[in-house]
Design a protein around this motif. Structure first.
Motif, PDB file in Angstrom:
ATOM      1  N   ASP A 462       0.820  -1.219   0.000  1.00  0.00           N
ATOM      2  CA  ASP A 462       0.000   0.000   0.000  1.00  0.00           C
ATOM      3  C   ASP A 462       0.855   1.272   0.000  1.00  0.00           C
ATOM      4  O   ASP A 462       0.395   2.348   0.382  1.00  0.00           O
ATOM      5  N   ASN A 463       2.214   1.239  -0.446  1.00  0.00           N
ATOM      6  CA  ASN A 463       3.098   2.405  -0.525  1.00  0.00           C
ATOM      7  C   ASN A 463       3.781   2.451  -1.878  1.00  0.00           C
ATOM      8  O   ASN A 463       4.101   1.410  -2.463  1.00  0.00           O
ATOM      9  N   ASN A 464       4.071   3.723  -2.447  1.00  0.00           N
ATOM     10  CA  ASN A 464       4.772   3.927  -3.709  1.00  0.00           C
ATOM     11  C   ASN A 464       6.264   4.084  -3.457  1.00  0.00           C
ATOM     12  O   ASN A 464       6.677   4.632  -2.428  1.00  0.00           O
ATOM     13  N   PRO A 465       7.151   3.675  -4.431  1.00  0.00           N
ATOM     14  CA  PRO A 465       8.589   3.946  -4.308  1.00  0.00           C
ATOM     15  C   PRO A 465       8.860   5.451  -4.515  1.00  0.00           C
ATOM     16  O   PRO A 465       8.007   6.173  -5.048  1.00  0.00           O
ATOM     17  N   LYS A 466      10.148   5.982  -4.142  1.00  0.00           N
ATOM     18  CA  LYS A 466      10.462   7.410  -4.241  1.00  0.00           C
ATOM     19  C   LYS A 466      11.952   7.581  -4.487  1.00  0.00           C
ATOM     20  O   LYS A 466      12.779   6.936  -3.840  1.00  0.00           O
ATOM     21  N   THR A 497       7.266  -3.944   3.072  1.00  0.00           N
ATOM     22  CA  THR A 497       8.207  -5.049   3.285  1.00  0.00           C
ATOM     23  C   THR A 497       8.319  -5.941   2.053  1.00  0.00           C
ATOM     24  O   THR A 497       9.399  -6.452   1.738  1.00  0.00           O
ATOM     25  N   MET A 498       7.172  -6.129   1.379  1.00  0.00           N
ATOM     26  CA  MET A 498       7.229  -7.032   0.217  1.00  0.00           C
ATOM     27  C   MET A 498       7.955  -6.418  -0.970  1.00  0.00           C
ATOM     28  O   MET A 498       8.292  -7.108  -1.917  1.00  0.00           O
ATOM     29  N   ASP A 499       8.188  -5.048  -0.920  1.00  0.00           N
ATOM     30  CA  ASP A 499       8.878  -4.388  -2.024  1.00  0.00           C
ATOM     31  C   ASP A 499      10.363  -4.220  -1.775  1.00  0.00           C
ATOM     32  O   ASP A 499      11.053  -3.596  -2.591  1.00  0.00           O
ATOM     33  N   LYS A 500      10.842  -4.710  -0.689  1.00  0.00           N
ATOM     34  CA  LYS A 500      12.264  -4.606  -0.402  1.00  0.00           C
ATOM     35  C   LYS A 500      13.037  -5.417  -1.446  1.00  0.00           C
ATOM     36  O   LYS A 500      12.762  -6.595  -1.650  1.00  0.00           O
ATOM     37  N   ASP A 501      14.041  -4.703  -2.097  1.00  0.00           N
ATOM     38  CA  ASP A 501      14.820  -5.314  -3.188  1.00  0.00           C
ATOM     39  C   ASP A 501      13.918  -5.850  -4.307  1.00  0.00           C
ATOM     40  O   ASP A 501      14.254  -6.815  -5.015  1.00  0.00           O
ATOM     41  N   ASN A 502      12.776  -5.231  -4.437  1.00  0.00           N
ATOM     42  CA  ASN A 502      11.822  -5.740  -5.446  1.00  0.00           C
ATOM     43  C   ASN A 502      11.285  -4.597  -6.296  1.00  0.00           C
ATOM     44  O   ASN A 502      10.139  -4.625  -6.714  1.00  0.00           O
ATOM     45  N   SER A 550       6.435  -3.938  -6.518  1.00  0.00           N
ATOM     46  CA  SER A 550       5.892  -5.229  -6.945  1.00  0.00           C
ATOM     47  C   SER A 550       4.435  -5.135  -7.343  1.00  0.00           C
ATOM     48  O   SER A 550       3.930  -5.994  -8.069  1.00  0.00           O
ATOM     49  N   ASP A 551       3.769  -4.103  -6.881  1.00  0.00           N
ATOM     50  CA  ASP A 551       2.354  -3.938  -7.222  1.00  0.00           C
ATOM     51  C   ASP A 551       2.170  -2.974  -8.373  1.00  0.00           C
ATOM     52  O   ASP A 551       1.039  -2.601  -8.684  1.00  0.00           O
ATOM     53  N   GLY A 552       3.266  -2.505  -8.995  1.00  0.00           N
ATOM     54  CA  GLY A 552       3.185  -1.610 -10.134  1.00  0.00           C
ATOM     55  C   GLY A 552       3.025  -0.156  -9.772  1.00  0.00           C
ATOM     56  O   GLY A 552       2.758   0.669 -10.660  1.00  0.00           O
ATOM     57  N   LYS A 553       3.195   0.204  -8.499  1.00  0.00           N
ATOM     58  CA  LYS A 553       3.078   1.617  -8.129  1.00  0.00           C
ATOM     59  C   LYS A 553       4.357   2.321  -8.566  1.00  0.00           C
ATOM     60  O   LYS A 553       5.442   1.881  -8.245  1.00  0.00           O
TER      61      LYS A 553
END
Length: 1293
Positions: A462-466, A497-502, A550-553
């Motif tokens: 539920d968070n976007n990368p930056k 957490t699921m987007d770590k290194d992802n 990972s969710d395309g954000k």
């Protein structure tokens, strides 16, 4: 009176006149269809007449009523219905008449089968009893029918047309030929039918005769088959299917169901014994009455909702096979449920038939945070009772977050939890929830089960990368950097957490990725294309770096790439190549220009020029700064390589000053133009060739010449023969590899001859270029002798060969010659044609050897009768020919005549004629029959001679005896057909009744012979019929064909006319018409009598026609004296003449006065007759008392048109007898002419009145009335006038 002996003598001659030829009947056998309709054409009587007289046809005999014949054409039609089954052969009498004679013959009419009868079934009993156990293939019975027809029409085929009931069609079959009925299927008294009615059809083989359509006849018969019952069926249960029910836990011996079975053999009706198979000990059955009851405790939850059992019914007595028949049936006992089980929880895996469930009380499930809706937990609640009632509820601290579905169920069902408050499913606050699911039975509160469900909450993205910065604007990169050169590394962060290194990275837009790209996982930006990264093309690039979790954000950052310069651009020469033209010996000056695209004002863009070393580079110099090219030596094209064609190619370089230095090469083409400064030259000064004679246009040889100038304007050479050719040779110039060839050939219009004036030629050949510079060479040509003459055939004489020959030697030989000394001749056959039936067609009777020998084909037999001549065309070939055609101009031809040998015996031509002998044709030398024959051989071999080899007589009783040779054969010929006329060698005894069997042989000149037998019937003279006509003999002869046709139609017999004579009576010389003497014959030798003929022609349809033809009646020939020898007849005539002379003399003395008056009147009639126009009269005077007539045939005395032939057979040529009666007349004294008569031909003569007769006479003499040609004299009274009969002559009057 001198005419009287002459008349009697003439009568005697008439009786000796030979009868005319009678017709010949050829029809012997006729085939007639028995179904020929009435009036339809049956056959045609084939008859001929040697005199070509019109023929009349008739039928006679006992079978004549079945047919009718057209008496004119001989076409026979059917008059009565025919039936072959009554009589297959009919003997029919045929009579054919030509008006002068007739022929009779018995023919055989063969009645052909027409299939007019239908089959008839035999026997009277058509009922049969058959046991139902009868084996398949058993013959049950045989039907039999008969058909009176024969051949195919009498062949009967049987078939089963119908069986009732219809299912019986498959149970029975019948043999089509024999009628055997066989059982083909099993009978069943109870299952099929106890009775069958079989309809059997018998159809004949069909036939046709008169009509083209094939006619079939058939008949039917019904058979009744009764099926007898036997003990062959198993018992049968009634009331199927069997379904019963019982409550679970029912008491032992409790009755459940009753089954009933019967014996299907209704006539047997055996007692039934019941039993149960495989009841699992739960149930039992009464053996006598079939009552099923409980045998042990029943639990529905263990054994199921129903139990299926096999019950058996067995007959108490053995069947026909010695066994106890039995049958089985299935019965289903439904187990009624009672509520004795609580609901239970199960964990199920899989689905459908693969689903497995195990009882379970602990369940665990993962649920994503903030989920909404159902949560599958693989839980199922079941109640073993059939009638179910389940209630579900929740317990526990988290029961408000979830609900259970369904809350109530009447069946086993899947249980799932439903999230009611998804906001409380927050992974950051709690990761685990526990609830209890309670299942209870509302009807029994003690029936309760509990299951615990543990829910594990799962985190979601539920968070976007930056990125750390929004833009990166100073990313420098050297142009043409190597691929994978790293420009920068830029990464983004995501707290999930699921987007770590992802996190994945991408450069945008897509077009930038042809220059740069980024590692998707690390964010490393690198060079992707070395070539495209060119400062001179594009010094600045912009892009966007995108990061996705990972969710395309997404997250983005702006990038800018600056491309720095290197020396990567070589100098660019402004032309692709340079080309300059300069004549040899002239000066060259050429400017080369170039530019550099690298950064201006740097060493990378500074340029110097140079010439690369080559073969001719030392001839030129180059200014390095200005790029001006000049030649250092004088240019000479002939010093250059000839292949270059005056073209010098130099490579000039333009090089920059950068590091490393780059250069560009440009091709400079210098075309040294040629000038004519060299003469032509021959490769050799002299040449020697040879050529064969007679070859027009033949190749002789070639001369070679060359001009060192290198252009065609100056090195092109023309070759010509300037002397020594004598117009016999030609030269053609061609170019090959810069050398001019002079191809010398024999002139196309010249045929060199070795035997001619020259065998050797010396030619002078001149070579000239376009500048008229010349060279000369000598060519010697020798003429060679060759084989050039075509072979030709010598004339071939016709050859002969006998048919059927077996010769293996040559029968002829082709010969040819060749003018060449060296030759080898072989022969080949081009065609072989044989003359067959007058026309030539290909054949293979002869072969031709290569040596020219003509042989008979050993595989064929020569047959003169098939082909009598062969023509072979051949070709001769000279195998050593060197020039021209090797075969002859004209094909050789040989005529082969096939000679006939005597290899065919004569053969008779079949004829259906039947011959008969009547009394008038029974004398010696009379023709009574004939045969025709021919021989397939020719010339002398075809000469035939007929001979009577044997004579037999067969009487009416079929008794045969050999007689002496009463007949002989006279051989005549008509073209290729020989005719044997059968004549009598002596008078035949016509009183014999029967027929002569005359064996006639035909023998050719080689002794080959064939025999045939003629049947010659004898007809008694008692069958002779004389027909009296009112017409004269000539009229009867003229109407003879119509008379014969009418008589044939009336009597159905062949009318054979043997004579037509005048009908003068013996008492008077007056003619009463003509008499036709005829026989009415049948082909079997019988004939009609006078009374039979009278009866047959008395019918109105025939009598009317015969009356029109002049027939009065049939005379009674039986009262006439029998014919005697002519001398005897003459003697009797002389005696009668003397008696008449004596009577006449006495009468003359008594009647002298009356004769005088009579002659006086005759003289007056003579006077009247002389007034008739001479062109209307016959020769000689016309006087009363004679038989002289006018040209129209009118007697001037009676003015009646009477044929002169009717009166004593006297004609114009026998007038001398009549002239004798004129001697006593005075031609000058008593002839007066009446001036009042105005008729040109016939005058009325007024009868003078005798003074001594005062009263009217008793009657006026008819002669006087005839002479007067008028009524009573004017003023006289009426007198009785005698009746004038046209048949009377004036002498009678």
């Amino acid at each position: 009176m001198e005419w009287i002996p002459a008349a009697f003598l003439l009568l005697c001659v008439v009786n000796l006149i030979h009868a005319q030829n009678k017709p010949t009947i050829h029809t012997v056998v006729a085939n007639v269809c028995e179904d020929t309709p009435l009036g339809a054409h049956a056959f045609r009587i084939d008859a001929t007449d040697k005199d070509n007289d019109p023929l009349m046809y008739s039928l006679y005999g006992e079978n004549a009523t079945y047919f009718s014949v057209d008496n004119m054409t001989g076409d026979v039609t059917v008059a009565r219905k025919l039936d072959r089954e009554v009589y297959n052969l009919l003997t029919l009498g045929i009579s054919v008449s030509d008006g002068n004679g007739f022929a009779r013959k018995n023919m055989t009419v063969i009645l052909n089968e027409a299939n007019d009868n239908r089959p008839i079934f035999q026997g009277s009993k058509f009922d049969i009893e058959v046991k139902e156990s009868t084996r398949t293939g058993t013959s049950l019975f045989r039907v039999q029918a008969t058909d009176e027809d024969i051949l195919q029409a009498g062949q009967i085929k049987y078939s089963i047309a119908d069986v009732f009931p219809s299912n019986g069609l498959s149970l029975f079959s019948i043999a089509p030929e024999t009628g055997d009925v066989t059982l083909t299927g099993a009978l069943n008294y109870t299952g099929l039918s106890s009775y069958y009615r079989m309809k059997i059809n018998a159809t004949d083989g069909g036939g046709q005769c008169f009509y083209s359509e094939i006619n079939y006849h058939s008949n039917i018969v019904f058979y009744f088959i009764t099926v007898l019952d036997v003990a062959d069926l198993d018992p049968k249960f009634l009331g199927l299917p069997y379904i019963g029910s019982v409550d679970e836990n029912s008491a032992v011996d409790h009755s459940i169901y009753t089954v009933t079975a019967i014996d299907q053999d209704t006539e047997i009706n055996d007692r039934i014994i019941y039993s149960i198979e495989d009841s699992k000990g739960l149930f039992k059955i009464s053996s006598n009455d079939g009552v099923i009851s409980v045998a042990s405790e029943i639990d529905r939850e263990e054994i199921g909702d129903h139990v299926k059992m096999i019950i058996k019914a067995t007959e108490s007595q053995p069947n026909i096979h010695g066994e106890y028949a039995s049958t089985t049936a299935s019965i289903q006992i439904n187990i009624n449920d009672i509520n004795d089980n609580k609901p239970e929880f199960y964990k199920c895996e899989g689905s459908g038939e693969l689903q497995t469930c195990e009882q379970e009380s602990q369940f665990e499930v993962d649920v994503a945070e903030h989920s909404l809706g159902g949560v599958p937990i693989k839980m199922m609640v079941k109640d073993k009772d059939k009638i179910k009632s389940i209630r579900l509820t929740l317990k526990g601290a988290d029961k408000d977050v979830l609900s259970v579905e369904p809350q109530f169920s009447m069946a086993d069902t899947v249980v799932q939890l439903v999230v009611k408050e998804p906001q409380k499913l927050d992974y950051e606050e709690t990761q685990r929830m526990v609830v209890e699911v309670i299942a209870s039975d509302p009807e029994e509160i003690t029936f309760v089960s509990t299951a615990t469900v543990t829910i594990m909450i799962q985190d979601i993205n539920d968070n976007n990368p930056k990125f750390p910065k929004d833009s990166y604007l100073n990313l420098n990169v050297t142009e043409h950097s190597e691929v994978d050169t790293v420009v920068a590394t830029i990464t983004a962060d995501d707290p999930d957490t699921m987007d770590k290194d992802n996190i994945t990275y991408m450069l945008l837009p897509e077009s930038i990725r042809t220059y740069f790209d980024v590692e998707p996982k690390t964010g490393v930006i690198y060079v992707k294309n070395k070539t495209l990264l060119d400062r001179e093309t594009r010094p600045l690039h912009s892009a966007t770096l995108q990061a996705k979790d990972s969710d395309g954000k997404p997250a983005t950052a702006l990038l800018q790439f600056i491309v720095t310069d290197i020396n990567d651009q070589p100098p660019a020469i402004n032309k692709e190549y340079y080309q300059e033209f300069v004549k040899e010996g002239s000066q060259l000056e050429l400017q080369v220009e170039a530019t550099d695209a690298d950064e201006p004002g740097t060493l990378n863009s500074q340029i110097v020029f140079a010439i690369l070393p080559s073969k001719y580079s030392e001839y030129f110099s180059m200014d390095p700064n200005t790029g001006v090219l000049r030649n250092q030596v004088e240019l000479d094209r002939e010093e250059l390589d000839a292949e270059l064609k005056g073209k010098i190619e130099l490579n000039v370089t333009a090089t920059d000053m950068g590091t490393p230095a780059l250069s560009t090469v440009v091709n400079v083409i210098i075309n040294v133009e040629d000038v004519n400064d060299n003469p032509p030259e021959f490769k050799n000064s002299s040449y020697k060739f040879s050529v064969k004679e007679g070859e027009k246009g033949a190749y002789v040889g070639k001369v070679l010449a060359q001009d060192l100038d290198q252009t065609t304007d100056f090195n092109r050479i023309a070759l010509r023969i300037i002397s020594g050719s004598f117009d016999s040779f030609a030269i053609v110039t061609s170019l090959e590899e810069q050398v001019y060839l002079g191809n010398i050939t024999v002139d196309l219009g010249v045929d060199l001859d070795y035997e001619g004036a020259r065998q050797k030629y010396t030619l002078q050949v001149e070579a000239t270029d376009l500048g008229l510079k010349k060279a000369v060479a000598t060519v010697e040509v020798d003429v060679l002798d060759v084989n050039d003459e075509r072979p030709e055939f010598l004339p071939s004489k016709p050859v002969k060969v006998k048919e059927n020959t077996t010769l293996t030697e040559a029968i002829g030989k082709f010969e040819a010659r060749d003018q060449d000394g060296n030759h080898s001749l072989t022969y080949e056959m081009e065609s072989l044609k044989c003359r067959c039936n007058g026309s030539l067609s290909p054949c293979d009777w002869f072969v031709l050897e290569p040596t020219g020998d003509v042989l008979v084909n050993p595989g064929r037999t020569l047959d003169y009768e098939m082909c009598d001549r062969a023509v072979m065309e051949a070709q001769v070939i000279d195998e050593y020919t060197e020039k021209g055609e090797n075969y002859s101009l004209v094909a050789g031809q040989m005529e082969i005549n096939i000679e006939d040998i005597n290899d065919n015996a004569p053969h008779f031509i079949i004829s259906d004629s039947i011959f008969a002998v009547v009394s008038e044709t029974a004398s010696k030398g009379t023709s009574v029959g004939g045969v025709t024959a021919m021989d397939r051989d020719t010339e002398i071999h075809a000469l035939l001679e007929f001979q009577v080899s044997e004579v037999k007589f067969e009487d009416a009783n079929k008794n045969t005896s050999i007689t002496r040779s009463l007949f002989e054969a006279v051989t005549t010929q008509q073209k290729d057909i020989y005719i044997g006329i059968i004549q009598t060698t002596e008078g035949l005894d016509v009183t014999l009744k029967g027929k002569y069997l005359v064996t006639v042989s035909a023998t050719d000149s080689g002794g080959l012979s064939t025999h045939t037998t003629l049947e010659i019937f004898t007809v008694d003279k008692s069958y002779r019929v004389e027909l009296q006509f009112r017409n004269t003999r000539d009229e009867v002869v003229k109407n003879q064909p119509a008379i014969i046709r009418t008589l044939t139609a009336a009597t159905k017999a062949v009318v054979e006319v043997v004579a037509i004579r005048d009908g003068a009576t013996e008492e008077s010389r007056a003619s009463v018409g003509a008499v036709m003497v005829a026989y009415f014959l049948f082909s079997n030798g019988t004939a009609l009598t006078k009374s039979e003929v009278e009866l047959m022609i008395s019918g109105p349809q025939h009598a009317h026609l015969l009356d029109q033809l002049g027939l009065m009646y049939i005379t009674d020939s039986s009262t006439k004296p029998p014919e005697t020898d002519p001398l005897q007849f003459i003697s009797l005539g002389i005696m009668a003449g003397l008696i008449i002379v004596l009577i006449v003399l006495i009468t003359s003395l008594v009647c002298t006065r009356r004769n005088y008056r009579r002659k006086l009147k005759a003289a007056k009639a003579m006077n009247s007759a002389t007034m008739v126009a001479s062109d209307n009269l016959k020769s000689g005077p016309v006087v009363p008392g004679t038989n002289k007539y006018t040209m129209e045939g009118a007697n001037p005395v009676l003015n009646l048109n009477i044929d002169t032939a009717m009166v004593l057979d006297l004609d114009g040529e026998s007038s001398d007898v009549d002239k004798v009666s004129l001697d006593s007349l005075d031609y000058s004294d008593d002839m007066n002419t009446s001036g009042k008569d105005t008729k040109p031909v016939m005058r009325k003569i007024q009868e003078e009145v005798e003074p001594e007769d005062n009263g009217p006479p008793e009657y006026i003499e008819p002669l006087g009335t005839a002479l007067a040609q008028r009524s009573q004299e004017k003023g006289s009274e009426s007198h009785t006038v005698g009746v004038s009969n046209p048949a009377f002559s004036t002498t009678d009057l």
